[in-house]
Design a protein around this motif. Structure first.
Motif, PDB file in Angstrom:
ATOM      1  N   ILE A 115      25.573  15.920 -20.765  1.00  0.00           N
ATOM      2  CA  ILE A 115      25.221  17.152 -21.811  1.00  0.00           C
ATOM      3  C   ILE A 115      25.832  16.947 -23.146  1.00  0.00           C
ATOM      4  CG2 ILE A 115      26.820  18.929 -21.419  1.00  0.00           C
ATOM      5  CD1 ILE A 115      24.508  20.779 -20.784  1.00  0.00           C
ATOM      6  N   ALA A 116      26.833  16.216 -23.300  1.00  0.00           N
ATOM      7  CA  ALA A 116      27.349  15.985 -24.633  1.00  0.00           C
ATOM      8  C   ALA A 116      27.091  14.619 -25.193  1.00  0.00           C
ATOM      9  CB  ALA A 116      28.842  15.834 -24.308  1.00  0.00           C
ATOM     10  N   PHE A 117      26.915  13.733 -24.383  1.00  0.00           N
ATOM     11  CA  PHE A 117      26.607  12.268 -25.104  1.00  0.00           C
ATOM     12  C   PHE A 117      25.300  11.685 -24.603  1.00  0.00           C
ATOM     13  CE2 PHE A 117      31.141  12.791 -25.313  1.00  0.00           C
ATOM     14  CZ  PHE A 117      31.465  12.542 -26.322  1.00  0.00           C
ATOM     15  N   GLU A 118      24.988  11.760 -23.366  1.00  0.00           N
ATOM     16  CA  GLU A 118      23.691  11.089 -22.840  1.00  0.00           C
ATOM     17  C   GLU A 118      22.440  11.860 -23.503  1.00  0.00           C
ATOM     18  OE1 GLU A 118      22.094   8.895 -19.015  1.00  0.00           O
ATOM     19  OE2 GLU A 118      23.362  10.704 -18.705  1.00  0.00           O
ATOM     20  N   ALA A 119      22.478  13.100 -22.941  1.00  0.00           N
ATOM     21  CA  ALA A 119      21.250  14.055 -23.025  1.00  0.00           C
ATOM     22  C   ALA A 119      20.706  14.095 -24.607  1.00  0.00           C
ATOM     23  CB  ALA A 119      21.225  15.487 -22.494  1.00  0.00           C
ATOM     24  N   PRO A 120      21.617  14.290 -25.551  1.00  0.00           N
ATOM     25  CA  PRO A 120      21.475  14.470 -27.006  1.00  0.00           C
ATOM     26  C   PRO A 120      20.956  13.160 -27.729  1.00  0.00           C
ATOM     27  CG  PRO A 120      23.661  15.342 -26.626  1.00  0.00           C
ATOM     28  CD  PRO A 120      23.163  14.748 -25.382  1.00  0.00           C
ATOM     29  N   VAL A 121      21.600  12.066 -26.932  1.00  0.00           N
ATOM     30  CA  VAL A 121      20.917  10.788 -27.548  1.00  0.00           C
ATOM     31  C   VAL A 121      19.612  10.403 -27.060  1.00  0.00           C
ATOM     32  CG1 VAL A 121      21.408   8.232 -27.481  1.00  0.00           C
ATOM     33  CG2 VAL A 121      23.396   9.754 -27.827  1.00  0.00           C
ATOM     34  N   VAL A 122      19.375  10.774 -25.898  1.00  0.00           N
ATOM     35  CA  VAL A 122      18.025  10.663 -25.307  1.00  0.00           C
ATOM     36  C   VAL A 122      16.869  11.287 -26.194  1.00  0.00           C
ATOM     37  CG1 VAL A 122      16.414  11.046 -23.494  1.00  0.00           C
ATOM     38  CG2 VAL A 122      18.672  10.030 -23.038  1.00  0.00           C
ATOM     39  N   PHE A 128      20.079  -0.025 -25.702  1.00  0.00           N
ATOM     40  CA  PHE A 128      21.478   0.001 -26.100  1.00  0.00           C
ATOM     41  C   PHE A 128      22.233   1.404 -26.533  1.00  0.00           C
ATOM     42  CE2 PHE A 128      24.310  -0.637 -29.792  1.00  0.00           C
ATOM     43  CZ  PHE A 128      25.461  -1.330 -28.900  1.00  0.00           C
ATOM     44  N   ILE A 129      21.153   2.145 -27.492  1.00  0.00           N
ATOM     45  CA  ILE A 129      21.455   3.131 -28.045  1.00  0.00           C
ATOM     46  C   ILE A 129      21.452   4.321 -26.986  1.00  0.00           C
ATOM     47  CG2 ILE A 129      20.822   5.098 -29.914  1.00  0.00           C
ATOM     48  CD1 ILE A 129      19.565   2.751 -31.371  1.00  0.00           C
ATOM     49  N   ARG A 130      20.615   4.362 -26.135  1.00  0.00           N
ATOM     50  CA  ARG A 130      20.787   5.261 -25.164  1.00  0.00           C
ATOM     51  C   ARG A 130      21.928   5.093 -24.248  1.00  0.00           C
ATOM     52  NH1 ARG A 130      18.714   5.522 -19.798  1.00  0.00           N
ATOM     53  NH2 ARG A 130      17.787   3.196 -19.849  1.00  0.00           N
ATOM     54  N   LEU A 131      22.347   4.072 -23.701  1.00  0.00           N
ATOM     55  CA  LEU A 131      23.671   3.812 -22.790  1.00  0.00           C
ATOM     56  C   LEU A 131      24.801   3.699 -23.543  1.00  0.00           C
ATOM     57  CD1 LEU A 131      22.182   1.181 -20.471  1.00  0.00           C
ATOM     58  CD2 LEU A 131      21.922   3.806 -20.050  1.00  0.00           C
ATOM     59  N   TYR A 191      24.463   7.771 -13.793  1.00  0.00           N
ATOM     60  CA  TYR A 191      25.011   6.718 -14.633  1.00  0.00           C
ATOM     61  C   TYR A 191      26.233   7.330 -15.116  1.00  0.00           C
ATOM     62  CZ  TYR A 191      25.698   4.630 -19.283  1.00  0.00           C
ATOM     63  OH  TYR A 191      25.911   3.907 -20.210  1.00  0.00           O
ATOM     64  N   CYS A 192      26.378   8.584 -15.483  1.00  0.00           N
ATOM     65  CA  CYS A 192      27.689   9.137 -16.252  1.00  0.00           C
ATOM     66  C   CYS A 192      28.727   9.247 -15.069  1.00  0.00           C
ATOM     67  CB  CYS A 192      27.601  10.388 -16.981  1.00  0.00           C
ATOM     68  SG  CYS A 192      26.636  10.247 -18.123  1.00  0.00           S
ATOM     69  N   ALA A 193      28.333   9.576 -13.782  1.00  0.00           N
ATOM     70  CA  ALA A 193      29.234   9.630 -12.597  1.00  0.00           C
ATOM     71  C   ALA A 193      29.639   8.337 -12.438  1.00  0.00           C
ATOM     72  CB  ALA A 193      28.532  10.388 -11.462  1.00  0.00           C
ATOM     73  N   TYR A 194      29.006   7.320 -12.481  1.00  0.00           N
ATOM     74  CA  TYR A 194      29.239   5.807 -12.116  1.00  0.00           C
ATOM     75  C   TYR A 194      30.624   5.616 -13.084  1.00  0.00           C
ATOM     76  CZ  TYR A 194      29.344   0.891 -11.401  1.00  0.00           C
ATOM     77  OH  TYR A 194      29.810  -0.593 -11.221  1.00  0.00           O
ATOM     78  N   LYS A 233      14.015  10.158 -28.824  1.00  0.00           N
ATOM     79  CA  LYS A 233      12.608  10.550 -28.667  1.00  0.00           C
ATOM     80  C   LYS A 233      11.996  11.031 -30.118  1.00  0.00           C
ATOM     81  CE  LYS A 233      12.487  11.928 -23.798  1.00  0.00           C
ATOM     82  NZ  LYS A 233      12.370  12.869 -22.739  1.00  0.00           N
ATOM     83  N   VAL A 234      13.045  11.932 -30.907  1.00  0.00           N
ATOM     84  CA  VAL A 234      12.494  12.437 -31.928  1.00  0.00           C
ATOM     85  C   VAL A 234      12.339  11.310 -32.947  1.00  0.00           C
ATOM     86  CG1 VAL A 234      13.163  13.912 -33.806  1.00  0.00           C
ATOM     87  CG2 VAL A 234      13.565  14.728 -31.629  1.00  0.00           C
ATOM     88  N   CYS A 235      13.290  10.368 -33.119  1.00  0.00           N
ATOM     89  CA  CYS A 235      13.151   9.470 -34.245  1.00  0.00           C
ATOM     90  C   CYS A 235      12.529   8.110 -33.997  1.00  0.00           C
ATOM     91  CB  CYS A 235      14.764   9.141 -34.634  1.00  0.00           C
ATOM     92  SG  CYS A 235      15.673  10.572 -35.167  1.00  0.00           S
ATOM     93  N   VAL A 236      12.880   7.684 -32.643  1.00  0.00           N
ATOM     94  CA  VAL A 236      12.456   6.311 -32.367  1.00  0.00           C
ATOM     95  C   VAL A 236      11.006   6.167 -31.688  1.00  0.00           C
ATOM     96  CG1 VAL A 236      12.836   4.044 -31.199  1.00  0.00           C
ATOM     97  CG2 VAL A 236      14.822   5.398 -32.077  1.00  0.00           C
ATOM     98  N   THR A 237      10.799   7.100 -30.647  1.00  0.00           N
ATOM     99  CA  THR A 237       9.707   7.207 -29.657  1.00  0.00           C
ATOM    100  C   THR A 237       8.347   7.082 -30.676  1.00  0.00           C
ATOM    101  OG1 THR A 237      10.785   8.326 -28.167  1.00  0.00           O
ATOM    102  CG2 THR A 237       8.276   8.249 -27.771  1.00  0.00           C
ATOM    103  N   PRO A 238       8.333   7.881 -31.864  1.00  0.00           N
ATOM    104  CA  PRO A 238       6.921   8.063 -32.476  1.00  0.00           C
ATOM    105  C   PRO A 238       6.710   6.423 -33.144  1.00  0.00           C
ATOM    106  CG  PRO A 238       8.320   9.739 -33.015  1.00  0.00           C
ATOM    107  CD  PRO A 238       9.272   9.082 -32.204  1.00  0.00           C
TER     108      PRO A 238
END
Length: 619
Positions: A595-602, A310-313, A547-550, A606-611
């Motif tokens: 590069i503005a919305f999808e990549a930063p969230v991913v 949810f947070i990623r998309l 995804y963003c192109a769609y 990784k920094v906050c949730v993946t651990p």
């Protein structure tokens, strides 16, 4: 041109404004919508017409309506002209006074600032890293023994190595705040998106080609719909539909099935892959936990994975949704055309359905971003798929049985609905029963389940299925024949009601099964030139941007077409040129959004949730 389908007699809004600029009096442009009915030989059905009129600015819409009503009152029942509405162009709406425009603008400015700060910060760190490497090299030449010859790329360091470097070297490790700032850097995000390097040994590289080609197919179909909406020679559409290759457009529903298949494939493959890694990392055999503890653990994992998705998309999704609403408001106010889309109303009222990914459960007339039904279905399938995959770790047979029951239920439900509404598949009306048969999740579950099964099989066989020449050739022949029949076997088939019910109910799953063979063959080394094409490294960046192109390509299309001053003349060559323009523009803009919305969230995830997820998995 009237008898060839031209419903647009628009004059010129631009020249009307020139009268005001250079003439003796002010002029205003109005659009009149009315219905015309002539002799049945000329107009077998009522025609909705658009007439552009340029009159002195003193003439209001009410004045023009009175003039026209005087004219239409003289027509008889056989030959009639009915006035629908008169509206001024531009209308009263002001984009600059819309609060949502200011909210969207503030978001864009904030994200742009974060990107600038992150990019500058990363550039400084890279320069600092080079200096550190140079100092280490000089120390080596002078005989000073370094702690270890290791890379300063944080991803390549173990925990002990990182502590060692931080203790003996001025190149310190990055803290949480630094990682958050770097998440918005254009440098690293752009490199990751555009990377065409070699993929991992166990990567499903053919998926990149399948995803890009499926999206290219979707954009082509939407391009034709874009042209049909503002064409002056609509009769040409009838002639175009008689062309054998037009089935590529009419039967493009299967392009979205490819997306569903890919989603199911990757969800299952990556899940079993992560499970395998987790089991290999354990030194002692796993002991079964009590059922209550296992259920609690599964529930937490399920909620974590669902929240992660949810947070990623959602950030990129909601940003494009806001753009779509503002774009449609502006077009409804300024365009000489009248788009049938109600995004200007529905997005304001029902945006929360999109945010919760349940918009596909509602009627088409209430949808915001009509094409986003796919995202709703895909998220619902993801929830079902993840739940069954988690259950399979303890009760594999129960999960498999549930999967087959869902597939059978979906097939039977689709067949019954198709038969009950007497649907007969045709090239001319592919979206006739949109609410009943096109977008609902219970109609589209088949290819997703086929993807889950393929993902499990590919993981189980470790991408190394051995097959004879006969099996290989037969498998490719059946798979390609299935794909070709589903797309190009409709025009002269005359399925009837029963045949259509079978075609609709089994076709989506058959499409997924054919794609499953392609993936299995390609990953096992039996793909030949098809695998070379689908696995081309140049397709990797385009696949990441899909995804963003769609999300954004329909917004580009409506802004391109409905802001025009006049209609288009349907021509296949023009359609193809517009198609390639839409394709390129969609991916260029998707790069900016990604590069503005999808990549930063991913990266933030990784920094906050993946651990946290890794800790949960290890426990």
């Amino acid at each position: 041109m009237f008898f060839f389908g031209n419903d647009f007699w628009l004059g010129s809004k631009v020249l009307c404004s020139e009268i005001t600029a250079s003439g003796p009096m002010a002029a205003a442009f109005h659009l009149v919508r009315f219905t015309v009915k002539l002799d049945p030989a000329f107009t077998p059905y009522d025609r909705d017409m658009s007439l552009g009129v340029c009159l002195p600015a003193a003439c209001s819409a009410a004045d023009i309506q009175s003039l026209l009503e005087t004219t239409t009152a003289r027509t008889d029942s056989k030959h009639r002209m009915s006035l629908l509405r008169v509206r001024a162009i531009p209308g009263p709406y002001s984009l600059a006074s819309d609060p949502k425009f200011h909210i969207m603008g503030s978001v864009v400015i904030l994200v742009a600032l974060m990107m600038i700060i992150g990019t500058i910060y990363e550039a400084v760190l890279e320069r600092r890293q080079k200096l550190c490497r140079l100092r280490r090299s000089n120390n080596n030449e002078s005989g000073v023994k370094p702690a270890d010859k290791i890379s300063f790329d944080k991803d390549d360091l173990t925990e002990s190595e990182t502590d060692l470097v931080n203790s003996v070297d001025p190149c310190r490790g990055l803290g949480l705040v630094s990682e958050v700032v770097l998440s918005f850097s254009i440098l690293s995000n752009g490199r990751k998106i555009l990377d065409c390097g070699p993929a991992g040994k166990d990567s499903l590289t053919c998926v990149h080609g399948l995803r890009f080609l499926s999206l290219a197919w979707v954009i082509m179909v939407h391009t034709y719909l874009q042209i049909f909406a503002i064409a002056e020679n609509k009769k040409m559409r009838t002639l175009t539909e008689e062309n054998f290759m037009f089935q590529t457009v009419a039967n493009a529903t299967f392009s979205v099935d490819s997306f569903f298949f890919i989603s199911g494939l990757l969800v299952a493959y990556l899940y079993f892959k992560s499970q395998n890694k987790g089991e290999q990392s354990l030194r002692t055999p796993r002991t079964p936990k009590p059922l209550a503890v296992e259920a609690k653990s599964m529930t937490m994992k399920f909620l974590t994975l669902l929240g992660y998705r949810f947070i990623r998309l959602t950030p990129a999704y909601l940003f494009v949704l806001g753009c779509a609403e503002l774009a449609m408001k502006w077009l409804k106010n300024n365009s000489v055309f009248e788009p049938i889309s109600l995004d200007n109303v529905n997005c304001a009222k029902y945006w929360w359905r999109n945010a919760l990914y349940i918009n596909s459960l509602y009627p088409r007339s209430e949808m915001c971003m009509l094409w986003s039904w796919y995202l709703a279905n895909d998220t619902q399938f993801y929830a079902i798929g993840v739940l069954l995959l988690l259950i399979s770790s303890r009760f594999f047979r129960v999960a498999v049985s549930s999967l087959f029951m869902l597939l059978i239920s979906s097939t039977i439900t689709t067949a019954l609905i198709s038969y009950s509404i007497k649907h007969v598949v045709s090239v001319q009306e592919p979206f006739k029963f949109f609410d009943e048969l096109y977008d609902k999740p219970w109609m589209r579950l088949g290819p997703y389940i086929a993807g889950i099964m393929a993902g499990w099989f590919v993981h189980r066989t470790k991408c190394s299925v051995k097959m004879s020449m006969l099996v290989n050739v037969s498998g490719w022949a059946v798979a390609l024949s299935t794909l070709m029949f589903l797309v190009y076997g409709v025009r002269d088939a005359n399925f009837g009601v029963t045949g259509t019910a079978m075609y609709i109910s089994l076709g989506h799953t058959a499409w997924g099964a054919a794609l499953a063979w392609i993936v299995i063959a390609c990953t096992s080394g039996y793909g030949g030139w098809i695998n070379s094409l689908l696995s081309c490294k140049l397709l990797q960046p385009l696949s990441r941007l899909a995804y963003c192109a769609y999300l954004v390509h329909p917004v580009i299309m409506v802004l391109t077409s409905f802001q025009m001053e006049g209609s288009l003349h349907i021509n296949n060559n023009l359609c193809m040129i517009l198609y390639f323009g839409n394709l390129v523009a969609s991916f260029l803009l998707s790069f900016v959004i990604s590069i503005a919305f999808e990549a930063p969230v991913v990266r933030l995830l990784k920094v906050c949730v993946t651990p946290m997820m890794e800790k949960q998995n290890s426990s």
